[in-house]
Write an enzyme that holds these catalytic residues in place. Sequence first.
Site, PDB file in Angstrom:
ATOM      1  N   TYR A  55     -18.149  60.494  14.913  1.00 30.47           N
ATOM      2  CA  TYR A  55     -17.717  61.513  13.958  1.00 30.47           C
ATOM      3  C   TYR A  55     -18.133  61.009  12.580  1.00 30.47           C
ATOM      4  CZ  TYR A  55     -14.332  64.922  11.974  1.00 30.47           C
ATOM      5  OH  TYR A  55     -13.728  65.941  11.293  1.00 30.47           O
TER       6      TYR A  55
ATOM      7  N   LYS B  78     -17.410  67.177  16.876  1.00 30.83           N
ATOM      8  CA  LYS B  78     -16.059  67.737  16.814  1.00 30.83           C
ATOM      9  C   LYS B  78     -15.451  67.845  18.206  1.00 30.83           C
ATOM     10  CE  LYS B  78     -15.220  68.724  12.460  1.00 30.83           C
ATOM     11  NZ  LYS B  78     -14.022  68.321  11.713  1.00 30.83           N
TER      12      LYS B  78
ATOM     13  N   GLU C 150     -17.366  75.526  11.357  1.00 29.18           N
ATOM     14  CA  GLU C 150     -17.584  74.170  10.857  1.00 29.18           C
ATOM     15  C   GLU C 150     -18.798  74.115   9.921  1.00 29.18           C
ATOM     16  OE1 GLU C 150     -16.689  70.228  10.307  1.00 29.18           O
ATOM     17  OE2 GLU C 150     -15.554  71.632  11.550  1.00 29.18           O
ATOM     18  N   ASP C 151     -18.585  73.588   8.724  1.00 29.40           N
ATOM     19  CA  ASP C 151     -19.660  73.270   7.773  1.00 29.40           C
ATOM     20  C   ASP C 151     -20.544  74.462   7.420  1.00 29.40           C
ATOM     21  OD1 ASP C 151     -18.740  70.727   7.467  1.00 29.40           O
ATOM     22  OD2 ASP C 151     -20.240  69.775   8.731  1.00 29.40           O
TER      23      ASP C 151
ATOM     24  N   ASP D 241     -12.955  73.019   7.695  1.00 28.15           N
ATOM     25  CA  ASP D 241     -13.219  72.552   6.332  1.00 28.15           C
ATOM     26  C   ASP D 241     -12.197  73.108   5.344  1.00 28.15           C
ATOM     27  OD1 ASP D 241     -15.789  71.264   7.057  1.00 28.15           O
ATOM     28  OD2 ASP D 241     -16.384  73.321   7.465  1.00 28.15           O
TER      29      ASP D 241
ATOM     30  N   ALA E 222     -13.345  72.173  -6.730  1.00 27.11           N
ATOM     31  CA  ALA E 222     -12.577  73.238  -6.078  1.00 27.11           C
ATOM     32  C   ALA E 222     -13.502  74.251  -5.411  1.00 27.11           C
ATOM     33  CB  ALA E 222     -11.653  73.916  -7.089  1.00 27.11           C
ATOM     34  N   GLY E 223     -14.175  73.797  -4.335  1.00 24.78           N
ATOM     35  CA  GLY E 223     -14.952  74.684  -3.484  1.00 24.78           C
ATOM     36  C   GLY E 223     -14.130  75.093  -2.284  1.00 24.78           C
TER      37      GLY E 223
ATOM     38  N   ALA F 215     -13.181  73.454   0.509  1.00 20.89           N
ATOM     39  CA  ALA F 215     -12.127  72.520   0.898  1.00 20.89           C
ATOM     40  C   ALA F 215     -11.055  72.428  -0.180  1.00 20.89           C
ATOM     41  CB  ALA F 215     -12.727  71.146   1.182  1.00 20.89           C
TER      42      ALA F 215
ATOM     43  N   ASN G 226     -16.541  62.563   1.354  1.00 20.14           N
ATOM     44  CA  ASN G 226     -17.297  61.765   2.314  1.00 20.14           C
ATOM     45  C   ASN G 226     -18.782  61.871   1.990  1.00 20.14           C
ATOM     46  OD1 ASN G 226     -15.341  60.771   4.276  1.00 20.14           O
ATOM     47  ND2 ASN G 226     -14.988  62.915   4.802  1.00 20.14           N
TER      48      ASN G 226
END
Length: 572
Positions: A110, A183, A254-255, A278, A311-312, A314, A429
């Site tokens: 991961y 995942k 995801e993403d 996310d 502040a996007g 996530a 990350n």
Amino acid sequence: MPSQDYEQDTSTRFGPLRIKARGRAVMSNPTTNRGTAFTIEERKALGLIGLVPSQVTNLENQVRRVYEQYTRTSTRLGKYLHLSGVRDRNEVLFYRLLTSNLEEMLPIVYTPTIGEAIERFSHEFSRPRGVFLSIDHPESMADAFRNFGLGPDEVDLVVVTDSEGILGIGDQGIGGIQIAVGKLSVYTAAAGIHPRRAIPVVLDVGTDNLGLLSSEMYLGERHARVRGEKYDEFLDLFVHTVREMFPNAMLHWEDFGTTNAHRMLTKYRDEICTFNDDIQGTAAVVLAAILAAVDVTGLVLDDHKVCVFGAGSAGVGIANLVRDAMLRTGASETEEEAYSRFYAIGINGLYVDDQPELLPFQRPYARRRAEVEHWAVADPNHITLEDVIRNAKPTILIGTSTRGGAFSRHIVEEMASYCARPIIFPLSNPTSRAEATPADLLTWTDGRALVATGSPFGPVDYDGIRYQIAQANNALIFPGLGLGVATCRAERVTEGMIAAAAEALASMVNAYRQGAPLLPTMSDLRMVSATVAVAVAKQAEREGLAREPLTDPIQQIYNRMWQPVYPPVEAI
């Protein structure tokens, strides 16, 4: 699962494996293969005499052997590829190895290593795993799912990405399939979701990554990323195909890129059982850490001011869930009062209501220009993080910016000057993109900071105390959420269920001891996932969304948690 090679009831941890195949076909299938662990009787019945070494071994010795091989591999990508090879040969062995060494190997299968595996996908390609759906061939979508070989009642999860916003590395085209595969590995290792009850999917809509498009090795569609109406039609076809073919599955986004992530969740959340890790998974694990930290400060949640830097998708997802918690448990009586506790910062500085570039999901967090006109700032059109700290004096600072080192010593010391126990979460990350390191945060605040990070950090020794650093890893939330949803067959995933997951996670720690982490460790992941699953399933039932009655929630959750052990074999 129907197959020309085998049959197995994957809805229970106790299902025997009934094998139709014989000889080398048994060994080539990772579901049926157990290598040297086949007994003499099984070898005779399945036509394996002479195809494996004479000695019969057990699963524990097999784990020892592949772990020794793993430790001899020097690079992180090499370790990832070694584990992938084990999974391609013997699925039970792979998951037994992973669950036995979860804390050590989670960063390999991961984050953060999965990022490198995604970037190298077209170069390191070996065995395809998952479903590849091309926007250039939408008519093939149903066939692609049928070819995967699962029936309507055999799928609990579909994890899908379009690869636009992969981790901190952006558009990775078809390589994003690896994040979906990763995942699902965590879903299985952490929560016991049967590995044959989940489908990883990549939506190949092209890529704007010129490095990929110019590489002869690239395996995806060779054109720029498709957007607009054609993209929306493709996504709509995908959602409706999944709903029709797998009516009990939770669709895990995801993403996706920032704009599409919120748009898709808003569009489909009331239509299907869907979850965006996310946005909602990150928010839940961060809320859990905040709740644990707030207990230590002695103030109620509603007394805190929150600054979200970056502040996007996530960051706003975190703010939304914390805001809802304030409304549910605090003194705020209106949404406007709750919103007033937040300061959201993006690439152009503090969100202010006269900024035309703000997206719809960001705009509720914009401050009125009149509120900040009196602030002492260098540039009123770009109010910086330092400006916000100095003027607004937030007590909680959350970093989701991917700007490594953004929480400077000056900013942190300023925060510590007015706040006895500053709550500071550098969540970006990989490690190189973290807004600050825990060692620096503790040094700059004389050990007073309450810290959680996105990447794993080792303990920090400061002033005679060893501080265990909580990792706000989504793996503490999404596996248990998926297990809870699957167990009760929830019709939807609601904010109440997300909040229940966060509160269950927060209840598992005691952060009052100096140096104690704000979240459970990765070594407790199976117990954490089970605890979260029970809370989620109960909340779904309270909201009238559970299609499967919860007569004995703990036992029902336990019965659904697949264990990586060799099941009884029947030759048919």
